[in-house]
Design an enzyme around this catalytic site. Structure first.
Site, mmCIF file in Angstrom:
data_model
loop_
_atom_site.group_PDB
_atom_site.id
_atom_site.type_symbol
_atom_site.label_atom_id
_atom_site.label_comp_id
_atom_site.label_asym_id
_atom_site.label_seq_id
_atom_site.Cartn_x
_atom_site.Cartn_y
_atom_site.Cartn_z
ATOM 1 N N ARG A 119 -0.798 105.815 53.848
ATOM 2 C CA ARG A 119 -1.460 106.882 54.613
ATOM 3 C C ARG A 119 -0.401 107.817 55.160
ATOM 4 O O ARG A 119 -0.092 107.797 56.346
ATOM 5 C CB ARG A 119 -2.232 106.260 55.772
ATOM 6 N N GLN A 175 -1.718 112.118 50.899
ATOM 7 C CA GLN A 175 -3.110 112.400 51.263
ATOM 8 C C GLN A 175 -3.927 112.887 50.057
ATOM 9 O O GLN A 175 -5.071 112.514 49.886
ATOM 10 C CB GLN A 175 -3.131 113.463 52.359
ATOM 11 N N ASP A 224 -5.317 110.044 47.932
ATOM 12 C CA ASP A 224 -5.969 108.955 48.655
ATOM 13 C C ASP A 224 -7.440 108.781 48.254
ATOM 14 O O ASP A 224 -8.341 109.392 48.827
ATOM 15 C CB ASP A 224 -5.836 109.230 50.156
ATOM 16 N N SER A 276 -9.964 107.647 51.083
ATOM 17 C CA SER A 276 -10.494 108.693 51.962
ATOM 18 C C SER A 276 -11.575 109.504 51.257
ATOM 19 O O SER A 276 -12.621 109.800 51.845
ATOM 20 C CB SER A 276 -9.380 109.642 52.408
ATOM 21 N N TYR A 294 -4.123 103.293 61.418
ATOM 22 C CA TYR A 294 -5.006 102.136 61.345
ATOM 23 C C TYR A 294 -5.344 101.644 62.752
ATOM 24 O O TYR A 294 -4.543 101.779 63.671
ATOM 25 C CB TYR A 294 -4.338 100.992 60.574
HETATM 26 P P1 NAD Z 1 -10.535 102.704 58.282
HETATM 27 O O1 NAD Z 1 -11.456 102.781 57.110
HETATM 28 O O2 NAD Z 1 -9.384 101.777 58.243
HETATM 29 O O3 NAD Z 1 -11.441 102.356 59.571
HETATM 30 C C1 NAD Z 1 -12.552 103.163 59.929
HETATM 31 C C2 NAD Z 1 -12.532 103.431 61.414
HETATM 32 O O4 NAD Z 1 -12.921 102.250 62.129
HETATM 33 C C3 NAD Z 1 -11.187 103.839 61.975
HETATM 34 O O5 NAD Z 1 -11.303 105.077 62.635
HETATM 35 C C4 NAD Z 1 -10.842 102.703 62.937
HETATM 36 O O6 NAD Z 1 -10.094 103.129 64.060
HETATM 37 C C5 NAD Z 1 -12.220 102.224 63.344
HETATM 38 N N1 NAD Z 1 -12.264 100.885 63.977
HETATM 39 C C6 NAD Z 1 -11.568 99.765 63.663
HETATM 40 N N2 NAD Z 1 -11.900 98.763 64.502
HETATM 41 C C7 NAD Z 1 -12.834 99.247 65.367
HETATM 42 C C8 NAD Z 1 -13.574 98.700 66.439
HETATM 43 N N3 NAD Z 1 -13.397 97.445 66.827
HETATM 44 N N4 NAD Z 1 -14.446 99.495 67.090
HETATM 45 C C9 NAD Z 1 -14.621 100.781 66.701
HETATM 46 N N5 NAD Z 1 -13.971 101.359 65.692
HETATM 47 C C10 NAD Z 1 -13.073 100.605 65.035
HETATM 48 O O7 NAD Z 1 -9.949 104.125 58.655
HETATM 49 P P2 NAD Z 1 -10.030 105.538 57.921
HETATM 50 O O8 NAD Z 1 -11.346 106.108 58.139
HETATM 51 O O9 NAD Z 1 -9.553 105.415 56.508
HETATM 52 O O10 NAD Z 1 -8.919 106.397 58.694
HETATM 53 C C11 NAD Z 1 -8.546 106.223 60.019
HETATM 54 C C12 NAD Z 1 -7.534 107.340 60.375
HETATM 55 O O11 NAD Z 1 -6.437 107.430 59.468
HETATM 56 C C13 NAD Z 1 -8.166 108.714 60.393
HETATM 57 O O12 NAD Z 1 -7.662 109.429 61.463
HETATM 58 C C14 NAD Z 1 -7.737 109.338 59.113
HETATM 59 O O13 NAD Z 1 -7.695 110.754 59.173
HETATM 60 C C15 NAD Z 1 -6.357 108.744 58.962
HETATM 61 N N6 NAD Z 1 -6.004 108.703 57.506
HETATM 62 C C16 NAD Z 1 -4.895 109.385 57.109
HETATM 63 C C17 NAD Z 1 -4.547 109.380 55.756
HETATM 64 C C18 NAD Z 1 -3.349 110.135 55.291
HETATM 65 O O14 NAD Z 1 -2.701 110.781 56.102
HETATM 66 N N7 NAD Z 1 -2.994 110.042 54.015
HETATM 67 C C19 NAD Z 1 -5.314 108.664 54.840
HETATM 68 C C20 NAD Z 1 -6.432 107.953 55.288
HETATM 69 C C21 NAD Z 1 -6.750 107.986 56.637
#
Ligand code: NAD
Length: 367
Positions: A121, A126, A129, A132, A227
């Site tokens: 990530r 990005q 990915d 995402s 994460y």
């Molecule tokens: P994910 O699929 O790992 O998790 C989904 C969401 O669940 C996350 O926001 C996490 O914080 C939340 N979560 C975990 N435990 C929880 C709990 N107990 N209660 C409530 N919520 C909880 O995450 P995702 O959607 O893939 O991405 C999370 C972050 O990472 C985002 O800000 C995203 O923009 C970023 N991201 C960046 C890149 C990149 O820069 N290449 C790629 C993927 C994601």
């Protein structure tokens, strides 16, 4: 020698890993491409569209035999994988965080594998990915699925027959899928609130016009690379109480919370479901890793005391054309790192390559 890249038809999935437009760009980079007959048909990419850009069509056995590198969204099933000739390279999603045997099995078979779900990530990665891209579609689809199952409107309605209050939607986990769910539910006119443990999520939720549900005292996650991190017992207790209070008022709950490499956290207990309104709907996008609702059954829709619980993590499958296009764009951006002047070239000094090349690095176990 120029690399031959094969596109396999998915099992039980309407998507295709590489669409004709990306195939054309890879051919321009010197690769030869061969696609399994009808691989893209259900995603609206007929064989003719592939042949038009110079891709060869063949049956599955020929693709496997002739290609050096095989592309697929999900890996071939174990029985077929065991029959693959040694030395082949697979580019797919092996989920080594959950399937702890897969790396050693591939190594024993003499297969090379790049796992797209291991793409780091980082800003640079990005555009590759796939998680995402697919999560974003799943978030959108989750809201549409909920709206169809809910016996009520999403928007407020003022009609001659009376007025209808807008539906209340609670989104748990405001990452990629959650934010898309929030945006979609807002577009449909619902009242949306959302919760996430990551501190950064609050501003993102609010910028979409939704209300952020506060629970004080989350563990600092600034060093976790986007994460979520494990929370303390005390925080989990407070979180459960808060969610229970909001869930009881919700018409729809969309859950998306994931913890990398671990079982998804339970955020909606059975007792909470039992206090929800009759007709309410829960769509659990974390179903494949155990689910965020205690009653979720993976790949099933159940009804518990009048509440519909849909356990589907991979709803991007249901939008095969756009899902294939986005997956394919990500995959092309990744393959651009590996196809240099038509040859398959592995540069292990590149972090994206070393992270994903699971049969060399075993990176899932090391982290
Ligand atoms: P994910 O699929 O790992 O998790 C989904 C969401 O669940 C996350 O926001 C996490 O914080 C939340 N979560 C975990 N435990 C929880 C709990 N107990 N209660 C409530 N919520 C909880 O995450 P995702 O959607 O893939 O991405 C999370 C972050 O990472 C985002 O800000 C995203 O923009 C970023 N991201 C960046 C890149 C990149 O820069 N290449 C790629 C993927 C994601």
């Amino acid at each position: 020698m120029a690399v031959t890249i094969g596109i396999l038809k998915e099992y039980d999935d309407q998507r295709v890993s590489l669409v004709p437009k990306s195939a054309e760009k890879l051919i321009a980079k010197g690769a030869s491409i061969i696609v399994e007959a009808r691989a893209g048909e259900q995603a609206s990419f007929a064989d003719q569209l592939y042949t038009d850009v110079g891709v060869k069509i063949a049956d599955r056995a020929t693709v496997i035999q002739q290609a050096d590198v095989l592309l697929c969204i999900y890996p071939p099933e174990p029985t077929e994988r065991k029959q693959l000739p040694q030395g082949k390279t697979l580019v797919s999603q092996f989920k080594p965080y959950f399937d702890h045997e897969v790396i050693s099995q591939l190594q024993e078979q003499g297969l090379h594998a790049f796992s797209l779900d291991m793409i780091p990530r980082t800003t640079l990665a990005q555009r590759m990915d796939v998680l995402s891209s697919m999560a974003s579609i799943a978030g959108y689809q989750a809201v549409l699925a909920a709206s169809r199952a809910l016996p009520r409107f999403f928007p407020m309605m003022i009609t001659a027959a009376g007025s209808i209050k807008p539906a209340k939607i609670l989104v748990l986990g405001a990452g990629v899928a959650g934010l898309q769910a929030i945006a979609t539910a807002k577009r449909l006119g619902a009242m949306v609130e959302a919760f996430d443990v990551r501190a950064a999520a609050k501003e993102e939720v609010q910028s979409l016009g939704a209300r952020f549900v506060e629970v004080e005292g989350a563990t600092d996650d600034t060093a976790a690379g986007g994460y979520a991190v494990e929370q303390t017992e005390e925080y989990r207790r407070r979180q459960a109480e808060t969610i229970q209070a909001h869930a009881k008022q919700a018409d729809v709950i969309i859950t998306t919370a994931q913890l990398r490499g671990r079982k998804a956290p339970i955020l909606v207990e059975a007792a909470t479901v039992e206090q929800m309104r009759p007709g309410a709907v829960i769509v659990d996008l974390a179903a494949s890793t155990g689910g965020n609702c205690a009653l979720t059954q993976d790949e099933k829709t159940i009804v518990h005391q009048g509440v519909t619980i849909m356990g589907y993590s991979d709803l991007s499958k249901d939008m095969p054309q756009n899902a294939s296009e986005l997956f394919s764009n990500n995959l092309f951006n990744f393959l651009e790192l590996l196809v240099i002047d038509g040859e398959w070239t592995i540069d292990l000094s590149n972090e994206i390559i070393s992270n994903t090349f699971i049969t060399i690095t075993g990176s899932a176990e090391e982290e």
